[in-house]
Enzyme design. Structure first.
Site, mmCIF file in Angstrom:
data_model
loop_
_atom_site.group_PDB
_atom_site.id
_atom_site.type_symbol
_atom_site.label_atom_id
_atom_site.label_comp_id
_atom_site.label_asym_id
_atom_site.label_seq_id
_atom_site.Cartn_x
_atom_site.Cartn_y
_atom_site.Cartn_z
ATOM 1 N N LYS A 13 0.858 -1.328 0.002
ATOM 2 C CA LYS A 13 0.056 -0.155 0.160
ATOM 3 C C LYS A 13 0.874 1.332 -0.002
ATOM 4 O O LYS A 13 0.764 2.121 -0.579
ATOM 5 C CB LYS A 13 -0.970 0.057 1.283
ATOM 6 C CG LYS A 13 -1.832 -1.132 1.346
ATOM 7 C CD LYS A 13 -2.954 -0.753 2.366
ATOM 8 C CE LYS A 13 -2.370 -0.984 3.742
ATOM 9 N NZ LYS A 13 -1.902 -2.355 4.063
ATOM 10 N N ARG A 88 -10.017 0.695 8.348
ATOM 11 C CA ARG A 88 -9.441 -0.667 8.575
ATOM 12 C C ARG A 88 -10.625 -1.431 9.434
ATOM 13 O O ARG A 88 -10.257 -2.534 9.734
ATOM 14 C CB ARG A 88 -8.209 -0.789 9.391
ATOM 15 C CG ARG A 88 -6.598 -0.902 8.743
ATOM 16 C CD ARG A 88 -5.581 -0.657 9.827
ATOM 17 N NE ARG A 88 -4.512 -1.235 9.406
ATOM 18 C CZ ARG A 88 -3.535 -0.420 8.996
ATOM 19 N NH1 ARG A 88 -3.625 0.824 8.616
ATOM 20 N NH2 ARG A 88 -2.131 -0.994 8.687
ATOM 21 N N ARG A 122 11.961 -5.133 5.077
ATOM 22 C CA ARG A 122 11.545 -3.587 4.953
ATOM 23 C C ARG A 122 12.391 -2.681 5.662
ATOM 24 O O ARG A 122 12.652 -3.022 7.053
ATOM 25 C CB ARG A 122 10.190 -3.446 5.269
ATOM 26 C CG ARG A 122 9.540 -2.032 4.852
ATOM 27 C CD ARG A 122 8.253 -2.286 4.751
ATOM 28 N NE ARG A 122 7.241 -2.413 5.782
ATOM 29 C CZ ARG A 122 5.987 -2.225 5.894
ATOM 30 N NH1 ARG A 122 5.478 -1.936 4.741
ATOM 31 N NH2 ARG A 122 5.419 -2.496 6.861
ATOM 32 N N ARG A 151 10.786 -0.643 11.121
ATOM 33 C CA ARG A 151 9.821 -0.322 12.052
ATOM 34 C C ARG A 151 9.639 -1.330 13.308
ATOM 35 O O ARG A 151 9.848 -2.509 13.125
ATOM 36 C CB ARG A 151 8.506 -0.287 11.202
ATOM 37 C CG ARG A 151 8.002 0.932 10.549
ATOM 38 C CD ARG A 151 7.025 0.902 9.734
ATOM 39 N NE ARG A 151 5.829 0.265 10.261
ATOM 40 C CZ ARG A 151 4.479 0.283 9.534
ATOM 41 N NH1 ARG A 151 4.449 0.756 8.221
ATOM 42 N NH2 ARG A 151 3.545 -0.643 10.014
ATOM 43 N N ARG A 162 -0.685 -8.786 13.217
ATOM 44 C CA ARG A 162 -1.290 -7.750 12.349
ATOM 45 C C ARG A 162 -2.033 -8.463 11.226
ATOM 46 O O ARG A 162 -3.263 -7.977 10.927
ATOM 47 C CB ARG A 162 -0.033 -6.972 11.559
ATOM 48 C CG ARG A 162 0.398 -5.845 12.664
ATOM 49 C CD ARG A 162 1.691 -5.435 12.210
ATOM 50 N NE ARG A 162 1.633 -4.493 10.823
ATOM 51 C CZ ARG A 162 2.725 -4.037 10.483
ATOM 52 N NH1 ARG A 162 4.042 -4.578 10.770
ATOM 53 N NH2 ARG A 162 2.676 -3.530 9.199
HETATM 54 P P1 AMP Z 1 0.389 0.923 8.897
HETATM 55 O O1 AMP Z 1 1.565 2.177 8.608
HETATM 56 O O2 AMP Z 1 -0.816 1.420 7.728
HETATM 57 O O3 AMP Z 1 0.932 -0.394 8.512
HETATM 58 O O4 AMP Z 1 -0.263 1.195 10.247
HETATM 59 C C1 AMP Z 1 0.896 0.942 11.298
HETATM 60 C C2 AMP Z 1 -0.260 0.602 12.623
HETATM 61 O O5 AMP Z 1 -0.930 1.748 12.929
HETATM 62 C C3 AMP Z 1 -1.384 -0.360 12.520
HETATM 63 O O6 AMP Z 1 -0.892 -1.712 12.579
HETATM 64 C C4 AMP Z 1 -2.088 0.046 13.646
HETATM 65 O O7 AMP Z 1 -1.865 -0.428 14.683
HETATM 66 C C5 AMP Z 1 -2.113 1.718 13.640
HETATM 67 N N1 AMP Z 1 -3.231 1.944 12.285
HETATM 68 C C6 AMP Z 1 -2.877 2.606 11.132
HETATM 69 N N2 AMP Z 1 -3.993 2.926 10.561
HETATM 70 C C7 AMP Z 1 -5.055 2.487 11.224
HETATM 71 C C8 AMP Z 1 -6.366 2.547 11.139
HETATM 72 N N3 AMP Z 1 -6.960 2.967 10.091
HETATM 73 N N4 AMP Z 1 -7.103 1.992 12.114
HETATM 74 C C9 AMP Z 1 -6.539 1.595 13.479
HETATM 75 N N5 AMP Z 1 -5.263 1.450 13.656
HETATM 76 C C10 AMP Z 1 -4.322 1.845 12.454
#
Ligand code: AMP
Length: 204
Positions: A13, A88, A122, A151, A162
């Site tokens: 993404k 999400r 990554r 990360r 996740r």
């Molecule tokens: P990402 O960078 O999109 O992989 O997001 C990293 C983490 O941030 C996720 O595993 C969640 O813990 C939190 N997070 C990001 N976006 C959301 C969302 N829309 N709803 C809830 N938690 C989120």
């Protein structure tokens, strides 16, 4: 053009969002990036979100809905935007429906076996660039010279949670948007460029 990018962790993404945003001149809105920026800045929101993120769990809906609601009101979102990592959950999608109408939802299809390798290799830069150790073995960002880092939630154990969270809470969004007639599936098992070419074909 108002777009959403759906997909499991490691579906690509972030990589596709960077390319789409540059190609179509629309802001890339990543709730994950916004939460990480709050953690780095040491805000109350960041402190609250950190424990969820580090366990591979979702941050509560109202927190991320507020972030998105504030962001899409900004002037640069008038002509469109790209949401990456939001919604999400179904309640987040319903909240978004009340805020604005979405044109297209792109679902990046990826085999789960690929995801662990993609995520564990990554490496990130604070400027937003992302690398993979299989194709880039330096510790410094080629774009800005910043030091690359991994990360905290990109370790095998957290990735497992996740993926479970994705299957339970986020995968139902595919049917949610299919029912609205705005979902397109894109194969994201190949290269970043091949996936991007498929997306451009769809958005033509
Ligand atoms: P990402 O960078 O999109 O992989 O997001 C990293 C983490 O941030 C996720 O595993 C969640 O813990 C939190 N997070 C990001 N976006 C959301 C969302 N829309 N709803 C809830 N938690 C989120």
């Amino acid at each position: 053009m108002k777009l959403i990018l759906l997909g499991a962790p490691g579906a690509g993404k972030g990589s596709q969002a960077t390319k789409i945003s540059a190609e179509y001149g629309i802001p890339h809105i990543s709730t994950g990036d916004a939460l990480r920026a709050n953690i780095t800045a040491g805000t109350e929101l960041g402190k609250f979100a950190q424990s969820f993120i580090e366990k591979g769990q979702l941050v509560p809906d109202e927190v991320v809905v507020n972030i998105v609601a504030d962001r899409i009101k900004k002037e640069d979102c008038k002509k469109g935007f790209l949401l990456d990592g939001f919604p999400r959950t179904i309640p987040q999608a319903e909240a978004l429906d009340k805020l604005t109408a979405i044109d297209v939802v792109i679902n990046l299809d990826v085999d789960f076996e690929l995801v662990i390798g993609r995520i564990s290799g990554r490496r990130m830069c604070a400027c937003g660039e992302t690398y993979h150790i299989s194709t880039y073995d330096k510790e410094i960002c080629a774009k800005c010279g910043g030091k690359l880092y991994q990360r905290k939630d990109d370790n095998a154990e957290t990735v497992k949670s996740r993926l479970e969270v994705y299957t339970k809470q986020s995968a139902p969004l595919v049917d949610y948007y299919k029912d609205k007639g705005i979902l397109v599936n894109v194969d994201s098992n190949t290269t970043i460029q091949a996936t991007f070419d498929a997306i451009k074909e769809i958005l033509k």
